[in-house]
Design a protein around this motif. Structure first.
Motif, PDB file in Angstrom:
ATOM      1  N   ALA A   1       0.681  -1.358   0.109  1.00 24.42           N
ATOM      2  CA  ALA A   1      -0.108  -0.120  -0.018  1.00 24.42           C
ATOM      3  C   ALA A   1       0.711   1.308  -0.153  1.00 24.42           C
ATOM      4  CB  ALA A   1      -0.753  -0.034   1.145  1.00 24.42           C
ATOM      5  N   HIS A   2       2.201   1.246   0.932  1.00 28.89           N
ATOM      6  CA  HIS A   2       2.767   2.494   0.599  1.00 28.89           C
ATOM      7  C   HIS A   2       3.735   2.592  -0.438  1.00 28.89           C
ATOM      8  CE1 HIS A   2       2.196   3.723   4.990  1.00 28.89           C
ATOM      9  NE2 HIS A   2       2.391   2.279   5.254  1.00 28.89           N
ATOM     10  N   ALA A   3       3.750   1.438  -1.351  1.00 26.19           N
ATOM     11  CA  ALA A   3       4.674   1.579  -2.536  1.00 26.19           C
ATOM     12  C   ALA A   3       3.847   2.001  -3.458  1.00 26.19           C
ATOM     13  CB  ALA A   3       5.215   0.343  -2.793  1.00 26.19           C
ATOM     14  N   GLN A   4       2.379   2.186  -3.549  1.00 27.48           N
ATOM     15  CA  GLN A   4       1.521   2.763  -4.535  1.00 27.48           C
ATOM     16  C   GLN A   4       1.657   4.273  -4.719  1.00 27.48           C
ATOM     17  OE1 GLN A   4      -0.084   0.530  -6.412  1.00 27.48           O
ATOM     18  NE2 GLN A   4       1.112  -0.787  -5.329  1.00 27.48           N
ATOM     19  N   SER A   5       1.492   4.998  -5.756  1.00 30.40           N
ATOM     20  CA  SER A   5       1.846   6.217  -6.042  1.00 30.40           C
ATOM     21  C   SER A   5       0.296   6.848  -5.494  1.00 30.40           C
ATOM     22  CB  SER A   5       1.685   6.580  -7.561  1.00 30.40           C
ATOM     23  OG  SER A   5       2.890   6.063  -8.122  1.00 30.40           O
ATOM     24  N   PRO A   6       0.483   8.150  -4.753  1.00 32.51           N
ATOM     25  CA  PRO A   6      -0.849   8.751  -4.431  1.00 32.51           C
ATOM     26  C   PRO A   6      -1.527   9.133  -5.357  1.00 32.51           C
ATOM     27  CG  PRO A   6       1.206  10.215  -4.206  1.00 32.51           C
ATOM     28  CD  PRO A   6       1.471   8.896  -4.461  1.00 32.51           C
TER      29      PRO A   6
ATOM     30  N   MET B   1      11.992  22.386   0.113  1.00 35.40           N
ATOM     31  CA  MET B   1      11.053  21.957   1.236  1.00 35.40           C
ATOM     32  C   MET B   1      12.236  21.082   1.893  1.00 35.40           C
ATOM     33  SD  MET B   1       7.968  22.602   1.617  1.00 35.40           S
ATOM     34  CE  MET B   1       7.214  21.134   2.049  1.00 35.40           C
ATOM     35  N   LEU B   2      13.001  20.316   1.303  1.00 32.45           N
ATOM     36  CA  LEU B   2      14.088  19.707   2.031  1.00 32.45           C
ATOM     37  C   LEU B   2      15.052  20.285   2.876  1.00 32.45           C
ATOM     38  CD1 LEU B   2      14.878  16.711  -0.677  1.00 32.45           C
ATOM     39  CD2 LEU B   2      13.332  16.577   1.233  1.00 32.45           C
TER      40      LEU B   2
ATOM     41  N   ASP C   1       8.562  11.544  -0.209  1.00 35.32           N
ATOM     42  CA  ASP C   1       7.737  11.078  -1.388  1.00 35.32           C
ATOM     43  C   ASP C   1       6.614  12.225  -1.543  1.00 35.32           C
ATOM     44  OD1 ASP C   1       9.166   8.862  -1.857  1.00 35.32           O
ATOM     45  OD2 ASP C   1       8.041   7.603  -0.928  1.00 35.32           O
ATOM     46  N   GLN C   2       5.966  12.656  -0.370  1.00 38.03           N
ATOM     47  CA  GLN C   2       4.786  13.346  -0.210  1.00 38.03           C
ATOM     48  C   GLN C   2       5.370  14.988  -0.904  1.00 38.03           C
ATOM     49  OE1 GLN C   2       3.654  13.188   3.838  1.00 38.03           O
ATOM     50  NE2 GLN C   2       1.742  12.128   3.234  1.00 38.03           N
TER      51      GLN C   2
END
Length: 102
Positions: free
Chosen positions: A19-24, A65-66, A88-89
């Motif tokens: 689920a975490h590997a899926q793109s938003p 942002m980073l 990733d976000q």
């Protein structure tokens, strides 16, 4: 079929990683980006006196942002907000704003 607690736990971990590997979804990214509207305007088109994000290079937004997230760039509030997003976000939000018209 008999399942042990370990089998169930392992299955849940695997599904969780998938689920975490899926793109938003586009809607999810828009939702994250909407949090920026208070200061940076709807779709990143800010009012005078604030920095617009619309049409800014994805790489530039990600770097800022980073830098905020790591404390390398001074800020009044952005360093706190940036810590609330995963890398990733941040990538997804930056791509959203880069695609907006200036």
């Amino acid at each position: 079929m008999k399942f042990t607690k370990a089998t169930v736990a392992a299955s849940l971990l695997i599904l969780s990683g998938w689920a975490h590997a899926q793109s938003p979804s586009a809607a999810q990214v828009r939702s994250w980006a909407a949090a920026c509207a208070n200061c940076h305007g709807t779709n990143g088109q800010a009012q005078p006196g604030m920095e617009s994000l619309a049409g800014v290079s994805k790489d530039d937004i990600v770097k800022k942002m980073l830098d905020f997230k790591a404390g390398r760039k001074p800020a009044t509030i952005m360093h706190q907000l940036a810590k609330g997003y995963s890398d990733d976000q941040i990538q997804a939000i930056a791509a959203y704003f880069a695609a907006q018209k200036k």
